[in-house]
Structures are given as C-alpha cells and as structure tokens.
Write an enzyme that holds these catalytic residues in place. Structure first.
Site, PDB file in Angstrom:
ATOM      1  N   LYS A  24       0.720  -1.227  -0.120  1.00 15.28           N
ATOM      2  CA  LYS A  24      -0.182  -0.125  -0.068  1.00 15.28           C
ATOM      3  C   LYS A  24       0.754   1.135   0.091  1.00 15.28           C
ATOM      4  O   LYS A  24       0.772   2.094  -0.659  1.00 15.28           O
ATOM      5  CB  LYS A  24      -0.852   0.290   1.293  1.00 15.28           C
ATOM      6  CG  LYS A  24      -1.451   1.370   1.727  1.00 15.28           C
ATOM      7  CD  LYS A  24      -2.376   1.283   2.753  1.00 15.28           C
ATOM      8  CE  LYS A  24      -1.825   1.756   4.169  1.00 15.28           C
ATOM      9  NZ  LYS A  24      -1.761   3.159   4.217  1.00 15.28           N
ATOM     10  N   ASN A  25       1.537   1.362   0.788  1.00 14.90           N
ATOM     11  CA  ASN A  25       2.440   2.546   1.051  1.00 14.90           C
ATOM     12  C   ASN A  25       3.409   3.045   0.143  1.00 14.90           C
ATOM     13  O   ASN A  25       4.044   3.856  -0.057  1.00 14.90           O
ATOM     14  CB  ASN A  25       3.344   2.642   2.414  1.00 14.90           C
ATOM     15  CG  ASN A  25       2.372   2.446   3.763  1.00 14.90           C
ATOM     16  OD1 ASN A  25       0.999   2.889   3.475  1.00 14.90           O
ATOM     17  ND2 ASN A  25       3.037   2.262   4.624  1.00 14.90           N
ATOM     18  N   CYS A 118      -5.588   8.278   9.429  1.00 17.50           N
ATOM     19  CA  CYS A 118      -5.598   7.256  10.633  1.00 17.50           C
ATOM     20  C   CYS A 118      -5.543   8.496  11.977  1.00 17.50           C
ATOM     21  O   CYS A 118      -4.722   9.270  12.100  1.00 17.50           O
ATOM     22  CB  CYS A 118      -4.599   6.445  10.933  1.00 17.50           C
ATOM     23  SG  CYS A 118      -4.791   4.877  10.223  1.00 17.50           S
ATOM     24  N   ARG A 123       0.631  13.790  13.560  1.00 21.36           N
ATOM     25  CA  ARG A 123       0.802  13.773  12.001  1.00 21.36           C
ATOM     26  C   ARG A 123       0.843  14.946  11.322  1.00 21.36           C
ATOM     27  O   ARG A 123       0.177  15.068  10.577  1.00 21.36           O
ATOM     28  CB  ARG A 123      -0.201  12.684  11.557  1.00 21.36           C
ATOM     29  CG  ARG A 123       0.049  11.390  12.362  1.00 21.36           C
ATOM     30  CD  ARG A 123      -0.809  10.531  11.335  1.00 21.36           C
ATOM     31  NE  ARG A 123       0.195   9.670  10.296  1.00 21.36           N
ATOM     32  CZ  ARG A 123      -0.042   8.768   9.598  1.00 21.36           C
ATOM     33  NH1 ARG A 123      -1.178   8.169   9.989  1.00 21.36           N
ATOM     34  NH2 ARG A 123       0.731   8.358   8.630  1.00 21.36           N
ATOM     35  N   ASP A 309       4.133   0.371  12.318  1.00 19.88           N
ATOM     36  CA  ASP A 309       2.782  -0.596  11.412  1.00 19.88           C
ATOM     37  C   ASP A 309       2.702  -2.045  11.963  1.00 19.88           C
ATOM     38  O   ASP A 309       1.638  -2.589  11.614  1.00 19.88           O
ATOM     39  CB  ASP A 309       2.940  -0.341   9.775  1.00 19.88           C
ATOM     40  CG  ASP A 309       2.733   0.940   9.437  1.00 19.88           C
ATOM     41  OD1 ASP A 309       2.233   1.919  10.125  1.00 19.88           O
ATOM     42  OD2 ASP A 309       2.867   1.368   8.281  1.00 19.88           O
ATOM     43  N   ARG A 401      -8.914  -0.142   4.236  1.00 18.45           N
ATOM     44  CA  ARG A 401      -7.990   0.907   3.792  1.00 18.45           C
ATOM     45  C   ARG A 401      -6.783  -0.067   3.227  1.00 18.45           C
ATOM     46  O   ARG A 401      -6.194   0.641   2.160  1.00 18.45           O
ATOM     47  CB  ARG A 401      -7.719   1.804   4.815  1.00 18.45           C
ATOM     48  CG  ARG A 401      -8.861   2.942   5.090  1.00 18.45           C
ATOM     49  CD  ARG A 401      -8.447   3.943   6.063  1.00 18.45           C
ATOM     50  NE  ARG A 401      -6.935   4.137   5.635  1.00 18.45           N
ATOM     51  CZ  ARG A 401      -5.811   4.691   6.376  1.00 18.45           C
ATOM     52  NH1 ARG A 401      -6.000   4.757   7.682  1.00 18.45           N
ATOM     53  NH2 ARG A 401      -4.768   5.143   5.934  1.00 18.45           N
TER      54      ARG A 401
END
Ligand code: UD1
Length: 423
Positions: A24-25, A118, A123, A309, A401
């Site tokens: 994903k990232n 999230c 952040r 993560d 997600r």
C-alpha cells in the site's frame, strides 16, 4: 454503503501459505509519481484496497485517466491540467498529500487541502514544507488550503531532515527530480517503499542515487525529459508481518510469499525472540513455533528499526507470552488505542506514556471490539482468531484501507470468520 463488521469464531489455528499483495505505502506514492511523466504509466501489483481508490479519485480529479485490469493500473496523465486536490478526498487519506511534490514539479504550483488519515497522532506535515521550501517553494495557507508556488523555479539544495519522515522524503524526492542542479536529502527515510519509488523515478528518466540509505542525491533533469514507465510494486512487508504474527500466535507453520525477507529483518529477529522458528528464501518467509511465546521488548523506530505498523500485531504476541514485555512507541503518540481494545479481551496491559507494559496471559476471550486504526483492526481480528468464543470487530472500514480481502485470506489460513452487515 451499509456498515459491516467482522465476526470471528475462535480459537482457530492459523497455518498454510499466503501470497501478499503489493505494498500500500509504495503503490500510493508510485501512482502520485505517475504525474511526472506525461503519457501512460503502467503499474503492476497494486493492491485492491480503499486507500488506492481514494488515490485513484485524487488523480482522476487532477485530470488523469485510469484504466485497471486486476492489479495492473494504466494511468494516463497526458491531460492532467488541474493542480488542486480537493478537501473531500484529501481529508479521507493523509497520503493524498504525496501529490504535492509531483504537482509542484509539473506545474510549478499546487493547491492541496491539509491531510487527514488514521487518528494515530498529530501527524504534522511541517517537514514536508521545510524540505520543499529549501527547494524554492513558497507556501501560504488559505482557509485550510495549502497554496504552493515557485516564484524562482525549483532549485536543488542540501537538506537535512529533522527526522527521517517517509512522506517528507517522498515529497522532496518527487519535486527535486526536476529542480535545477543537485539536491541531497540527508537523514532521509530508508524504508523499502522509498527504494521502490526511487527505482520508478529512475525508470522515468530521473537521476536519483542513494535510495535506501540516509543520504539520497538527486541530479535534476528537465521536466520534459521525464517519461512514463512500466513498474511493479514491491510486496507489502506489513501485510506479510501481520500474517506471520498469526502463524506465530498459533504455531503455524505459516508461509508468506511475494515479499523480500530483507524488508522484515527486525520483525524476523523479534519473532525469533518470541520463541518462533523463522526460515526465509528470496521471496518467502515461514514461521513456526512449538514452545511457549517468550516475553520480548520492542521499540518502534524508522526503518530498519521495528516498524510502527507492526506494533499492534506484536503487542498481541506479547499479550499471550509467558512473562512481561515492554513495547515503546516512538513514532505515533496515539497508537496504543489498540491496547484498550485488547484489554477488553482479557489482556493485562499498563500504559505509561509511550510505553506499554504487557503481562502475558494464558487466554484471551472473545468480545465486541472496535478497529481504532488500520493495523489495530488487523490485529484485533487475529486476536479474535485465537480467543475463546466469538469476537465482533467493528469499524472495519479501517482494515479495508490497507488489507486486500483480509477475511478471504485468513479464511484460507483456517480462521473461522465472516463479514456481516451491522444490525
Ligand atoms: C508512513 C506510512 C505509515 C507509517 C509511517 C512510519 C504511508 C502512506 N504511510 O506515514 O503507514 O506508519 O510512514 O513508518 O506511507 N512528522 C512530523 N512532521 C512531518 C512529517 C512527519 O512531525 O512533516 C511525524 C509524524 O507525525 C510521525 C512521524 O513524524 O510522528 C513519522 O511520520 P512519517 O515517517 O512522515 O510517516 P508518514 O509518511 O505519514
């Protein structure tokens, strides 16, 4: 769409072989980078997850045309003619901010709503801005919209990031590829997804070296010398680590394929510390365990340190270990919300600021719980798989997600679970 939840009937064993999706990232940033090369860029191994749909919408709103066949996306950026990312999309996903660098590179300016994502901490994006400012970008904020301009063009610079931020490194990279002269990013993030992005940028005609080290050098090239390319996204190390945790919980053997074990060196080291046996070859990792889970201390750090993560998933291992473990979260201040949910299932955890003291218990009990973020959600489903009785995991849109067909994959590994519509 009706809200769904995942119902897990434990206890189950979690074993077998599973192929992980593309990261994903990585995929999100590779899609953003396609803006840099006018024409059609083809990206393979893109996971089928909702964050990718948001990024597709962002690019489409900018004028790109996307056609998709399975996990391959053809992104035609010829008619990208807008440089504004709207609030309703950016507020859904923090990673939308990664179009900022490519838009500035292509248009010399950009407008982007401030990001969401999230709920795992403040952040901020200050390092993105400081890095881009060093390249000559000027920023203004107007009613929540960030307005970027480059009155004197993009000019290469030597920049030392205050912290090896993944997003800031990527945004700088994607702008610096067309800056005049040389850019050096010191204290750059070293995640495998950064290497993937550097590789794709070089395939597009950029001159980037040092990706994967803490000093990345970019020799600027003219924008019109960048071209579309064909690229395959690397495997998702976090998805791999999540399934490996499942195998470690019940003894496996569990094999993940489609991921380079080098991306997970620290996680593999910690699995061994928990008492697991781990075997690797070039693109697979197998975990198994016969004795008890041993208590193990972990602290999250930027790559190659232990990934934040995977913190929730490994906290679950610690919760069932034979003794006391301490987990220290150094990246995101709110990422212990998972602990409160796990305690509802019988875990014994004390939180002291950014430390969690986890006293292992012999069993967890099924309970109604809530996915407080993406990784916590994935870990709660695993917790349900090993708990006695039924667990109801709510707010699973977080899981969607970042995990493609999580329920289907776990079901193949022997977990008794289903998605149902919330009453
Ligand atoms: C990326 C990953 C995310 C992962 C994280 C750390 C994506 C889409 N997401 O997020 O899954 O958990 O890396 O490995 O790739 N920070 C600032 N100012 C900034 C930028 C960051 O203070 O300008 C702080 C953040 O609040 C956080 C820390 O630095 O506390 C790490 O952030 P960063 O490495 O930038 O993570 P992301 O790119 O957001």
């Amino acid at each position: 769409m009706p809200k769904e939840l995942i119902v897990v009937h434990g206890p189950c064993t979690i074993s077998g072989t599973i192929h992980v999706s593309g990261a994903k990232n990585s995929a999100l940033k590779l899609m953003a980078a396609s803006i840099l090369g006018q024409g059609t860029t083809t990206i393979h191994n893109i996971p089928n997850i909702s964050d990718i749909s948001v990024m597709s919408d962002v690019l489409t709103r900018l004028g790109a045309r996307i056609s998709r066949e399975g996990h391959t996306f053809a992104i035609d950026t010829t008619e990208v003619n807008s440089f504004e990312t709207p609030y309703e999309l950016v507020s859904k996903m923090r990673a939308s901010i990664s179009v900022l660098g490519p838009l500035i590179a292509r248009f010399g300016c950009a407008r982007a709503a401030m990001p969401g994502g999230c709920q795992i901490g403040a952040r901020k994006i200050d390092m993105h801005l400081v890095g881009l400012e060093a390249l000559g970008v000027q920023f203004d904020v107007d009613h929540g919209i960030l307005i970027a301009s480059t009155p004197a063009g993009l000019i290469g610079a030597h920049v030392m990031l205050e912290f090896p931020s993944v997003g800031a490194t990527e945004n700088m990279l994607m702008a610096a590829v067309v800056a005049e002269g040389e850019t050096v990013i010191d204290n750059a993030a070293r995640e495998p997804e950064i290497v993937d992005l550097c590789n794709m940028l070089n395939q597009m005609g950029a001159k980037v070296s040092g990706g994967g080290t803490s000093s990345i050098t970019i020799e600027g090239v003219p924008l019109d010398s960048l071209h579309p390319c064909e690229h395959t996204t690397v495997g998702d190390r976090i998805e791999a680590g999540t399934f490996l945790t499942g195998g470690a919980l019940t003894g496996g053997p569990l094999q993940v394929t489609g991921v380079d074990p080098d991306y997970l060196k620290m996680a593999i080291m910690k699995l061994r510390a928990f008492g697991c046996m781990v075997e690797t070859d070039s693109s697979s990792i197998t975990v198994s365990r016969t004795g008890d889970l041993q208590p193990t201390d972990i602290q999250t750090l930027p790559h190659p340190g232990f990934p934040t993560d995977l913190q929730a998933q490994f906290m679950l291992l610690a919760a069932l270990a034979d003794g006391v473990s301490v987990i220290t979260e150094n990246l995101f201040e709110n990422r212990f919300m998972f602990a409160a949910e796990l305690m509802r299932m019988g875990a014994d955890i004390t939180l002291e600021e950014h430390h969690a003291i986890i006293r292992g218990v012999s069993h967890l009990q099924g309970a109604p719980v809530s996915a407080t973020d993406l990784r916590a959600g994935a870990a709660l489903v695993l917790a349900g798989a090993v708990a006695d009785g039924t667990t109801w995991v709510h707010d699973i849109e977080h899981i969607d997600r970042g995990y493609e067909d999580y329920v289907g994959k776990l079901s193949c590994l022997g977990v008794d679970l289903e998605r149902i519509i919330e009453a």
